[in-house]
Design an enzyme around this catalytic site. Structure first.
Site, PDB file in Angstrom:
ATOM      1  N   ASN A 151     -58.994 -21.159  35.820  1.00  0.00           N
ATOM      2  CA  ASN A 151     -58.318 -22.097  36.725  1.00  0.00           C
ATOM      3  C   ASN A 151     -58.975 -22.124  38.105  1.00  0.00           C
ATOM      4  OD1 ASN A 151     -57.483 -19.685  37.766  1.00  0.00           O
ATOM      5  ND2 ASN A 151     -55.286 -20.071  37.574  1.00  0.00           N
ATOM      6  N   THR A 204     -59.818 -17.751  41.719  1.00  0.00           N
ATOM      7  CA  THR A 204     -60.747 -16.803  42.361  1.00  0.00           C
ATOM      8  C   THR A 204     -62.158 -16.923  41.780  1.00  0.00           C
ATOM      9  OG1 THR A 204     -60.018 -15.035  40.869  1.00  0.00           O
ATOM     10  CG2 THR A 204     -58.999 -15.092  43.042  1.00  0.00           C
ATOM     11  N   ALA A 240     -58.965  -7.283  29.180  1.00  0.00           N
ATOM     12  CA  ALA A 240     -59.531  -6.535  30.303  1.00  0.00           C
ATOM     13  C   ALA A 240     -58.397  -5.953  31.118  1.00  0.00           C
ATOM     14  CB  ALA A 240     -60.373  -7.468  31.168  1.00  0.00           C
ATOM     15  N   TYR A 292     -50.420  -6.643  40.242  1.00  0.00           N
ATOM     16  CA  TYR A 292     -51.631  -6.406  39.444  1.00  0.00           C
ATOM     17  C   TYR A 292     -51.442  -5.231  38.483  1.00  0.00           C
ATOM     18  CZ  TYR A 292     -56.651  -5.955  38.468  1.00  0.00           C
ATOM     19  OH  TYR A 292     -57.879  -5.905  37.865  1.00  0.00           O
TER      20      TYR A 292
END
Ligand code: UDP
Length: 331
Positions: free
Chosen positions: A39, A42, A125, A156
């Site tokens: 998207n 970042t 990941a 996170y």
């Protein structure tokens, strides 16, 4: 091993990011057919410039944490799915906390269901941050971690832990072929110069002869893995049968204090910069070092690139982009 990827149909979420784009480059070298979903919150399309020239990359700008993105994939079959999408630097995820927890929770859930229904092998990941501010050192995969569930890093680390739970819970009920890697600090060309991580910050400060910002007294530690070693780990984990369903730490085991890192950067850049000590961020882990014995045993691989060599390549990269950058804000 390369041949195992040739002609395979592979989905990489977060493929326009720092690690994702290096993975895509390597997959294209093997002549795999790669679909990237990103998207771009970042990531940068620019990171895929070389890979897209191969004609083997299909780029989709979309948010994988939305069910409609998964529906749009329809019945397309991918042999392998690498789920890397997520902001990953502290600044990246603190600036995008909701996007971060949704991609690691809903995104991982939807992709898991999709992988199950289409028979794809799935790699998630995860991160060394699942260990939080670790009380065990170095960190082994068996360690459960020391995480603040309501802290500023929780968007996170808690959501990566949630993602790990999604995979392992799913595999208890279904025949789910998944891989789970916990990625430790990684560096190299294409790191975002503005994402606030220690290596881009120190290198950019050193090459512009500004003071190097070391947080706290600089005694906190990290262990840094060069990105090509990390990608090698990702490929090996994906094709290994022995890594199915278990967490694998991937990273470089050599541990440095942030003060030693800053001095090394000054040496390697011949900089006249001095070191300045600034505030330490909240919940900043004190020590981090992977125990990589599981990866060594199951994948037969250890990182090849030393910090000096990797830093030189990274410094060269930042020297080429520094003149094109507008003023950077350091924190
Ligand atoms: N850090 C620093 N100076 C900077 C940026 C970061 O001393 O300009 C420190 C940070 O506080 C942490 C370590 O370097 O202790 C690694 O931070 P980074 O943001 O790169 O990644 P983290 O491992 O915390 O996710």
């Amino acid at each position: 091993m390369e041949k195992l990827f040739t002609n395979k149909s592979i989905l990489v979420t977060g493929g326009a990011g720092f690690i994702g784009s290096h993975l895509v480059d390597r997959l294209v070298q093997t002549k795999a057919k790669v679909t990237v979903i990103d998207n771009l919150i970042t990531g940068h399309r620019e990171n895929l410039k070389a890979a897209e020239k191969s004609g083997l990359v299909n780029f989709i700008q979309a948010d994988i944490s939305l069910p409609e993105t998964i529906s749009a994939l329809g019945t397309a079959h991918y042999d392998l799915i690498f789920h890397l999408a997520s902001p990953a630097s502290p600044r990246g995820y603190m600036d995008n906390p909701i996007e971060t927890y949704t991609v690691n929770s809903f995104g991982t859930h939807y992709l898991t269901r999709y992988a199950l229904s289409t028979g794809a092998r799935f790699l998630f990941a995860s991160t060394s941050e699942v260990y939080g501010d670790p009380l065990e050192h170095p960190q082994r995969e068996e360690y459960w971690g020391n995480v603040n569930p309501i802290g500023i890093r929780a968007c996170y680390d808690v959501s990566k832990r949630f993602g790990e739970m999604v995979l392992t819970t799913t595999a208890r009920r279904f025949d789910f072929d998944f891989r789970l890697v916990r990625i430790f600090n990684t560096y190299g060309p294409r790191m975002d110069p503005k994402d606030g991580r220690v290596i881009p910050n120190l290198v950019l400060q050193a090459i512009s002869n500004q003071p190097l910002t070391v947080h706290g007294d600089g005694t906190q530690t990290r262990s840094f893995c060069y990105v090509s070693d990390l990608v090698e780990y990702l490929l090996r984990t994906m094709v290994s049968l022995e890594t199915r369903g278990i967490p694998i730490n991937i990273g470089h085991p050599e541990e440095y204090t942030m003060l030693a890192l800053a001095k090394k950067v000054i040496d390697l850049t011949d900089s006249t910069s001095e070191i300045t000590f600034t505030d330490r961020p909240e919940d900043d882990p004190n020590r981090r070092q992977p125990d990589i014995s599981r990866a060594k045993k199951l994948l037969g691989y250890e990182p090849q690139i030393t910090l000096d060599i990797g830093l030189k390549k990274t410094i060269d990269f930042f020297k080429t982009i520094a003149p094109t950058m507008s003023k950077i804000r350091y924190k």
